[in-house]
Each structure stands twice: as structure tokens, then as C-alpha cells.
Scaffold this motif. Structure first.
Motif: not given
Length: 456
Positions: A47-58
Motif C-alpha cells: 500500500s505504500g503506507k507508513l505503519l510504524f515509525e520511531r526516530n527514523s530521521d535521526k
């Protein structure tokens, strides 16, 4: 950051169902991760959907997850059919062994190459044996590599002409009690044997190489009834070692080569006559040889090869520039990214989970990239992980380990059949439990993802 990501495919934030999200959060709340910085990103490939994220830009140390960057760019830019060619040329009375940057060249192939030289009509080497490693620059160690790792196999020096991954096997066997043990090693090395054979079965032996020299130092004791100690030791300045091994191969093939033959560096001159060549496996297979065992030398050679072929010179910095331009062309977010080497051995490397996710999504349809990844419970660095779990023979991912840094990024399919990509980066976790605790938490996160329910 958002605009280039949208060019890949719009990511609509969608949290995992509450029970699954709660399990992920509980795992990330483990005491050993309290002092850590953890970057996590999970996306549905369907689906291209973001399911979970934590500090992914760190920006975090990736350890060997840097190999995802190097491997994906190399396959994309050079193509799966690319191969390396090591050549032998004649110039006057000299023979020249010309390297192409091939990290897979070994003594078995040198013997085959030597036989081809003999079959071409060369029966005696009357001049010098020159070695040409000029396809790469002369920097044999990566930026930020630890000096006290230099003798260990995983920190092998990088050269445009390699043999046996620039590592030699040293075997130490017990002698008579009170006497020195015997040492079996390539005559290329000088050996300082300071060890003693003791009574019993103890093995308190150290095998090391003097920094900057091809001198082995053997110290300690080895019991008379102990098993031989086998140690893989890196070679200082690999190109002349490869030439030395080729001289041995020529002699074995029946070509007369003096024991005092001059081994010297030299660029292959224009007009040198081709005599024989050895071609590596295609990159599609070399990629698996790189990724599954997490082979550092392959990563360094691949990166310099990109610099040599797609850039201006065969250097790490030029290869990294080529990679960065490729990532940019794929609209993969570059904030927080720095590539110090091709393998991830340097602690100066920096990536984000977001960047690795961009690559995983971009390469999801590349069968050669996926095939190169270790398979949970089956092979490579994941062979002993995920056994007897639903993730066995399912998860395909790259591991990464440095002191205080552990990572796992790749692909997995849920029980409901949804294809996911995930990236997990852990830095500065509690050292008391070590990397094994970090790995167990990564495994728990992936296994939890398998329970994501089907969505309409």
C-alpha cells in the motif's frame, strides 16, 4: 525531506493497529535500550503506507547496514551481469599481473590463470613479475578504521589487486614439550616464534602481525595435546602478496620462475601484449557473496569500483560521491547521510532509517538485491536467527554490528500476506547485555510485525 519522499510514492501515515503498536512500543521500552537512540521505520510495500515509525530521521551509525547502500547502488549502476577481469600481459621479458579491483580473486583462480599463461606458450619468466593495482588509489584502509583491528580478517586492506581476500591462514601446531610449536604460514611472512609447547591440552597462544609489516609474532603456550590453532591474518600491502602467490602458481603450472624473481609495482604500458585473463562471477552472484556473510572487503572494492567506472578515479571518496548522486537521482532523502566506507566498518558512517527505507522500497523489485540478503534461519548472518519462528525462511534482511551499534533492515511478509520493508537502527544501547540483547530485540520487533492483520 518530505518532497523527495513523495516522489517515491506517497506515504500516508497509518499507525499499526493498537495491539501491535503496543507490542512494538513495549519491546522498544526494554531496559537495555533506555540509554540508546533507536531509529525504526516500517512501511507496507503493497500500500505504500507508513505503519510504524520511531526516530527514523535521526542520523545513526549503521554498522554493516551500510552494505545495503553499497550493494544496491553497485547493482543498479553496474548491472547484474558486470564482472571483473584480471589480466596477464607481456612487455619485453616482463610479465604483468593487472588487477581490476576484483575482491573474489583467489589462489585457485591464479592457478588456472597460470595454466593459461603456460598454454599460451610462456615457459619461462626471464624478466620481472610486475603487479598493476592502479585501478584503485593507494589508500588501503578506510576512513576511521580502528588501528588495532588491522590484523584481523574483517579489516583486510583494500587494493586494486587482491588474492584470497588479502588474508593468509596461519596454523600453529604443538611441538615437543618445552620447545617452540611449529608454524605453518606462507613464506611471504617473516615469523618470530616466541611461543612454547607446554604439557597438557591448554591453548594460551597469541598470533599477531606487526603493524605495517608482514611479520608474524607467535607468543604464549600451546599444549602438546592441544588442537592446532588456526588464525586468519591480514596481509600488509596486498598487491605484492598477490604477485608472490601468482609466482607460486606459475611454478606449479610448469613455468620456470626464479626464486629471486623481482616483484615490482608497475602500470601496464600501452602496447603490452595480452597473454591470459581470469573473469569473476557476475555481480548478481558476487552481491550474495558480499551480503550474506557480510564481507567487508567486497564492500570496499565495490565502492572504489563505482568510483573507477562511474566516476573519475577508483577511490572511496569518489565512489561515495557516485553513490550519493545515485541516491539523489532516486529521490531518496539524504539528510543525515555520510558514507565513510563501503562496508560499514567505520564508525564515521551515518544513515537514517528513512534513507535505508527509501533504498529498500526502491530496490524491492530487484530480484538480485533481494536474493543477496541473508534469509532468517537459513543462511548468512541470519542463519542462527529466527529459527523455529514464523519469520524463518521469510525475513530477508541485512544485519550490522559494531561495538555499541546494531542494525537490521530488510523485508518480511506478514501472516496475512502483506509485504513489508523495515529498518531498525540501534546505537549506544546498554553494553552489559551486548549486541546479543540488541539482536534479540530486533528479532522480537520483526516477529511482532508478522501479526499485522489484513487490511482492506
Amino acid at each position: 525531506m518530505l518532497a523527495p519522499l513523495l516522489c517515491l510514492a506517497t506515504l500516508v501515515p497509518l499507525q499499526a493497529p493498537a495491539p501491535i503498536a503496543a507490542r512494538l512500543e513495549r519491546t522498544l521500552a526494554a531496559p537495555s535500550l533506555k540509554p540508546a537512540t533507536v531509529g525504526v521505520r516500517v512501511v507496507s510495500l503493497d500500500s505504500g503506507k507508513l505503519l510504524f515509525e520511531r526516530n527514523s530521521d535521526k542520523s545513526l551509525m549503521p554498522a554493516s547496514n551500510m552494505k545495503i547502500v553499497t550493494c544496491s547502488a553497485t547493482l543498479a549502476l553496474l548491472g547484474p551481469s558486470f564482472s571483473y577481469t584480471t589480466g596477464v600481459y607481456a612487455s619485453g621479458d616482463d610479465l604483468i599481473l593487472k588487477g581490476s579491483g576484483d575482491p573474489s580473486l583467489d589462489f585457485a583462480r591464479l592457478k588456472t590463470l597460470a595454466a593459461a599463461v603456460k598454454a599460451a606458450g610462456v615457459t619461462e619468466l626471464k624478466g620481472r613479475l610486475l603487479y598493476d593495482a592502479s585501478v584503485f588509489d593507494t589508500d588501503v584502509l578506510g576512513e576511521g578504521w580502528q588501528w588495532d583491528d588491522e590484523e584481523f580478517y574483517y579489516s583486510a586492506q583494500v587494493s586494486g589487486l587482491s588474492c584470497d581476500e588479502n588474508v593468509a591462514l596461519v596454523i600453529v601446531k604443538p611441538g615437543a614439550v618445552g620447545e617452540a610449536p611449529t608454524v605453518e604460514a606462507s613464506p611471504y611472512f617473516t615469523v618470530e616464534n616466541k611461543a612454547t609447547t607446554s604439557d597438557g591440552k591448554e591453548q594460551a597462544l597469541s598470533v599477531s602481525r606487526k603493524r605495517g609489516l608482514n611479520t608474524l609474532v607467535i607468543t604464549g603456550t600451546l599444549g602438546a595435546k592441544a588442537e592446532p590453532k588456526r588464525t586468519a591474518i591480514t596481509v600488509e600491502d596486498p598487491a605484492p602478496f598477490a604477485a608472490f602467490r601468482f609466482a607460486e602458481a606459475l611454478r606449479a603450472a610448469g613455468v620456470t620462475v626464479s626464486e629471486s624473481v623481482v616483484l615490482a609495482p608497475g602500470k601496464t604500458p600501452d602496447g603490452a601484449m595480452p597473454v591470459a585473463s581470469s573473469v569473476s562471477k557476475p555481480l548478481s552472484q558476487l552481491a550474495a557473496d558480499f551480503m550474506k556473510p557480510s564481507d567487508n572487503l567486497f564492500g570496499e572494492c565495490f565502492l572504489k569500483t563505482l568510483g573507477a567506472i562511474k566516476g573519475k578515479k577508483g577511490s572511496t571518496s569518489e565512489g561515495a560521491r557516485v553513490v550519493r548522486e545515485w541516491l539523489k537521482s532516486r529521490n531518496i532523502p539524504l539528510a543525515g547521510f555520510y558514507q565513510a566506507d563501503g562496508s560499514g566498518l567505520s564508525r564515521m558512517n551515518l544513515v537514517t532509517a528513512q534513507l535505508l527505507m527509501g533504498i529498500l522500497r526502491d530496490r524491492a523489485g530487484d530480484a538480485n538485491f533481494r536474493a543477496a540478503l541473508p534469509i532468517g534461519g537459513v543462511d548468512g548472518t541470519l542463519k542462527s536467527r529466527f529459527k523455529n519462528t514464523p519469520a524463518a525462511n521469510n525475513v530477508r534482511a541485512k544485519t550490522g554490528t559494531l561495538t555499541g551499534a546494531s542494525s537490521l533492515s530488510g523485508y518480511v511478509t506478514t501472516k496475512a500476506g502483506e509485504r513489508l520493508a523495515f529498518s531498525i537502527l540501534m546505537n549506544h544501547y546498554d553494553r552489559e547485555g551486548g549486541s546479543s540483547v540488541a539482536r534479540s530485540l530486533q528479532d522480537a520487533l520483526v516477529i511482532t510485525l508478522l501479526d499485522l492483520p489484513a487490511r482492506r
